[in-house]
Design a protein around this motif. Structure first.
Motif, PDB file in Angstrom:
ATOM      1  N   VAL A  59     -82.695  18.615 -67.548  1.00 16.13           N
ATOM      2  CA  VAL A  59     -83.167  18.432 -68.922  1.00 16.13           C
ATOM      3  C   VAL A  59     -83.315  19.779 -69.618  1.00 16.13           C
ATOM      4  N   GLU A  60     -83.936  20.729 -68.934  1.00 17.46           N
ATOM      5  CA  GLU A  60     -84.112  22.058 -69.529  1.00 17.46           C
ATOM      6  C   GLU A  60     -82.763  22.685 -69.858  1.00 17.46           C
ATOM      7  N   ALA A  61     -81.814  22.541 -68.937  1.00 16.15           N
ATOM      8  CA  ALA A  61     -80.485  23.106 -69.172  1.00 16.15           C
ATOM      9  C   ALA A  61     -79.796  22.405 -70.339  1.00 16.15           C
ATOM     10  N   ALA A  62     -79.915  21.081 -70.399  1.00 18.03           N
ATOM     11  CA  ALA A  62     -79.257  20.321 -71.465  1.00 18.03           C
ATOM     12  C   ALA A  62     -79.831  20.669 -72.837  1.00 18.03           C
ATOM     13  N   LEU A  63     -81.134  20.847 -72.910  1.00 24.09           N
ATOM     14  CA  LEU A  63     -81.764  21.148 -74.198  1.00 24.09           C
ATOM     15  C   LEU A  63     -81.449  22.561 -74.676  1.00 24.09           C
ATOM     16  N   GLY A  64     -81.054  23.431 -73.752  1.00 22.14           N
ATOM     17  CA  GLY A  64     -80.774  24.805 -74.142  1.00 22.14           C
ATOM     18  C   GLY A  64     -79.299  25.158 -74.175  1.00 22.14           C
ATOM     19  N   GLU A  65     -78.429  24.191 -73.854  1.00 23.52           N
ATOM     20  CA  GLU A  65     -76.997  24.485 -73.724  1.00 23.52           C
ATOM     21  C   GLU A  65     -76.259  24.358 -75.055  1.00 23.52           C
ATOM     22  N   ALA A  66     -75.590  25.441 -75.457  1.00 20.96           N
ATOM     23  CA  ALA A  66     -74.849  25.441 -76.718  1.00 20.96           C
ATOM     24  C   ALA A  66     -73.367  25.147 -76.525  1.00 20.96           C
ATOM     25  N   ASP A  67     -72.832  25.431 -75.341  1.00 18.94           N
ATOM     26  CA  ASP A  67     -71.412  25.190 -75.104  1.00 18.94           C
ATOM     27  C   ASP A  67     -71.149  23.683 -75.021  1.00 18.94           C
ATOM     28  N   PRO A  68     -70.225  23.146 -75.824  1.00 21.00           N
ATOM     29  CA  PRO A  68     -70.027  21.688 -75.861  1.00 21.00           C
ATOM     30  C   PRO A  68     -69.533  21.101 -74.539  1.00 21.00           C
ATOM     31  N   ASP A 104     -86.215   8.913 -65.472  1.00 21.48           N
ATOM     32  CA  ASP A 104     -86.999  10.152 -65.486  1.00 21.48           C
ATOM     33  C   ASP A 104     -86.419  11.151 -66.476  1.00 21.48           C
ATOM     34  N   GLY A 105     -85.096  11.245 -66.492  1.00 21.91           N
ATOM     35  CA  GLY A 105     -84.456  12.158 -67.434  1.00 21.91           C
ATOM     36  C   GLY A 105     -84.690  11.742 -68.870  1.00 21.91           C
ATOM     37  N   ALA A 106     -84.641  10.435 -69.124  1.00 22.59           N
ATOM     38  CA  ALA A 106     -84.854   9.936 -70.486  1.00 22.59           C
ATOM     39  C   ALA A 106     -86.256  10.277 -70.971  1.00 22.59           C
ATOM     40  N   ALA A 107     -87.240  10.073 -70.117  1.00 19.96           N
ATOM     41  CA  ALA A 107     -88.625  10.348 -70.516  1.00 19.96           C
ATOM     42  C   ALA A 107     -88.824  11.817 -70.855  1.00 19.96           C
ATOM     43  N   LEU A 108     -88.220  12.697 -70.077  1.00 23.30           N
ATOM     44  CA  LEU A 108     -88.360  14.131 -70.337  1.00 23.30           C
ATOM     45  C   LEU A 108     -87.612  14.542 -71.599  1.00 23.30           C
ATOM     46  N   LEU A 109     -86.473  13.927 -71.841  1.00 23.91           N
ATOM     47  CA  LEU A 109     -85.722  14.233 -73.061  1.00 23.91           C
ATOM     48  C   LEU A 109     -86.487  13.801 -74.304  1.00 23.91           C
ATOM     49  N   GLY A 110     -87.298  12.761 -74.156  1.00 24.96           N
ATOM     50  CA  GLY A 110     -88.095  12.306 -75.287  1.00 24.96           C
ATOM     51  C   GLY A 110     -88.972  13.408 -75.841  1.00 24.96           C
ATOM     52  N   ALA A 111     -89.471  14.275 -74.950  1.00 28.12           N
ATOM     53  CA  ALA A 111     -90.290  15.399 -75.414  1.00 28.12           C
ATOM     54  C   ALA A 111     -89.463  16.367 -76.244  1.00 28.12           C
ATOM     55  N   GLY A 112     -88.166  16.459 -75.939  1.00 32.31           N
ATOM     56  CA  GLY A 112     -87.293  17.351 -76.696  1.00 32.31           C
ATOM     57  C   GLY A 112     -87.133  16.933 -78.145  1.00 32.31           C
ATOM     58  N   LEU A 113     -87.350  15.650 -78.425  1.00 34.48           N
ATOM     59  CA  LEU A 113     -87.255  15.179 -79.814  1.00 34.48           C
ATOM     60  C   LEU A 113     -88.342  15.793 -80.689  1.00 34.48           C
ATOM     61  N   GLY A 114     -89.406  16.265 -80.059  1.00 30.99           N
ATOM     62  CA  GLY A 114     -90.493  16.870 -80.820  1.00 30.99           C
ATOM     63  C   GLY A 114     -90.384  18.375 -80.943  1.00 30.99           C
ATOM     64  N   SER A 115     -89.257  18.941 -80.513  1.00 27.62           N
ATOM     65  CA  SER A 115     -89.086  20.394 -80.575  1.00 27.62           C
ATOM     66  C   SER A 115     -89.084  20.887 -82.021  1.00 27.62           C
ATOM     67  N   ALA A 116     -89.517  22.121 -82.186  1.00 29.57           N
ATOM     68  CA  ALA A 116     -89.492  22.735 -83.516  1.00 29.57           C
ATOM     69  C   ALA A 116     -88.084  23.183 -83.903  1.00 29.57           C
ATOM     70  N   GLU A 117     -87.165  23.219 -82.931  1.00 32.40           N
ATOM     71  CA  GLU A 117     -85.797  23.667 -83.191  1.00 32.40           C
ATOM     72  C   GLU A 117     -84.875  22.468 -83.395  1.00 32.40           C
ATOM     73  N   ALA A 118     -84.162  22.465 -84.511  1.00 32.99           N
ATOM     74  CA  ALA A 118     -83.273  21.349 -84.844  1.00 32.99           C
ATOM     75  C   ALA A 118     -82.185  21.165 -83.791  1.00 32.99           C
ATOM     76  N   ALA A 119     -81.651  22.278 -83.275  1.00 28.11           N
ATOM     77  CA  ALA A 119     -80.579  22.181 -82.279  1.00 28.11           C
ATOM     78  C   ALA A 119     -81.070  21.496 -81.012  1.00 28.11           C
ATOM     79  N   VAL A 120     -82.296  21.779 -80.618  1.00 29.05           N
ATOM     80  CA  VAL A 120     -82.862  21.164 -79.411  1.00 29.05           C
ATOM     81  C   VAL A 120     -83.068  19.670 -79.639  1.00 29.05           C
TER      82      VAL A 120
END
Length: 332
Positions: free
Chosen positions: A148-157, A173-189
């Protein structure tokens, strides 16, 4: 006061006091007739100052400067010590995170440990190719938190696609953790999070995508709506219609609406939503043309009437598009 008593009072060994004396940090004020060191109250205060500065991380050389250099600026040293401490904390935190990740992988032996370490290193490589290969090999080998951490920070398509594939096989488990990424302050994340959720099957991901339809970020909404349509969920119909009107991925949005319209209950709702966009007569020709195209796969009389009206549109391109769509519908 003799050295033994000073050592007990200051919490410093007699040997260390002698070392301080050899460095010139503290000097006994006097000696007894027998040659024993005698320390005054001022000497003891200086020893306490030395120990306090050492606790801040100063070297003995820096302690000497701090106590004896008239031009010494404490603020400069404190700033430097703060920077050094932050660096140490970052390094220790990184080590702790790495150890926790290895532990979460539940290695059964050193071979497993080394394999996890190699994958973690590859996922953080500067080489996109190495990161991609690591992502494709990481399923069931590294904790889902790492993916999840890698996916949220990866820019290469390409790497991002491999990471989404790995997460799609990681379960809820991955879905639940990604849900937190929806609240990121960064649009790309946020966008990476919703795109990864779109590829994860299951109720947890579907629920998170439904929630994303009301997200403040329009890009998140526009990614969630087509993903839900692929699952047969029509909650995102208003977003999809908006995409058609605004010309944002309108072809994909129209395809999603057409797929949802295969359900009679959704078809009327979709047709009504599309035709309502024509009702006030203020839609631009390009918008009317896109709406005509979107109505192509929506069955029912509401869509047919709207297309018939559009076939007489004052804009030739709109009229031709609507007429062509009508002929296709009538030929089915």
């Amino acid at each position: 006061m003799l050295i033994g008593e000073v050592a007990r009072r200051a919490g410093v060994s007699a040997r260390m006091l002698r070392h301080y004396e050899s460095l010139g940090l503290v000097r006994p004020s006097a000696r007894t007739e027998g040659g024993y060191r005698q320390y005054s109250e001022e000497d003891i205060r200086r020893i306490f100052h030395i120990e306090s500065l050492r606790l801040l991380g100063l070297s003995l050389h820096e302690v000497g400067r701090a106590l004896d250099d008239p031009g010494f600026e404490p603020s400069v040293l404190v700033e430097e010590l703060t920077r050094q401490t932050q660096e140490r904390i970052a390094q220790e935190t990184e080590l702790l995170t790495r150890l926790r990740r290895i532990g979460a992988a539940e290695p059964s032996g050193w071979e497993d440990v080394l394999q996890v370490v190699a994958l973690l290193r590859a996922l953080g490589s500067k080489s996109a190719g190495k990161r991609q290969r690591a992502a494709l090999s990481a399923v069931d080998e590294v904790p889902v938190e790492v993916l999840v951490e890698a996916a949220l920070g990866e820019a290469d398509p390409h790497v991002a696609g491999a990471l989404r594939w790995a997460l799609a096989h990681a379960g809820d488990d991955g879905a639940a953790l990604l849900g937190a990424g929806l609240g990121s302050a960064e649009a790309a994340v946020r966008e990476r999070a919703v795109r990864a959720l779109a590829e994860i099957p299951g109720e947890v991901a579907t629920a998170l995508l439904r929630g994303a339809l009301t997200h403040d970020d329009v890009a998140v909404r526009r990614c969630a709506a087509p993903a839900l349509a692929e699952r047969g969920v029509d909650d995102g119909v208003p977003v999809l219609i908006g995409m058609v009107v605004e010309g944002v991925n309108d072809t994909d949005a129209a395809d999603a609406l057409g797929a949802l319209a295969s359900d009679p209950g959704s078809a009327e709702r979709i047709a009504t939503g599309l035709t309502d966009c024509l009702a006030d007569g203020g839609a631009e020709p390009s918008v009317r043309r896109r709406l005509a195209q979107a109505l192509a796969d929506v069955p029912g009389p509401v869509a047919s009437r709207a297309l018939a009206d559009l076939s007489y549109d004052e804009d030739r391109a709109v009229a031709l598009t609507a007429g062509y769509v009508l002929r296709l519908r009538n030929g089915r």
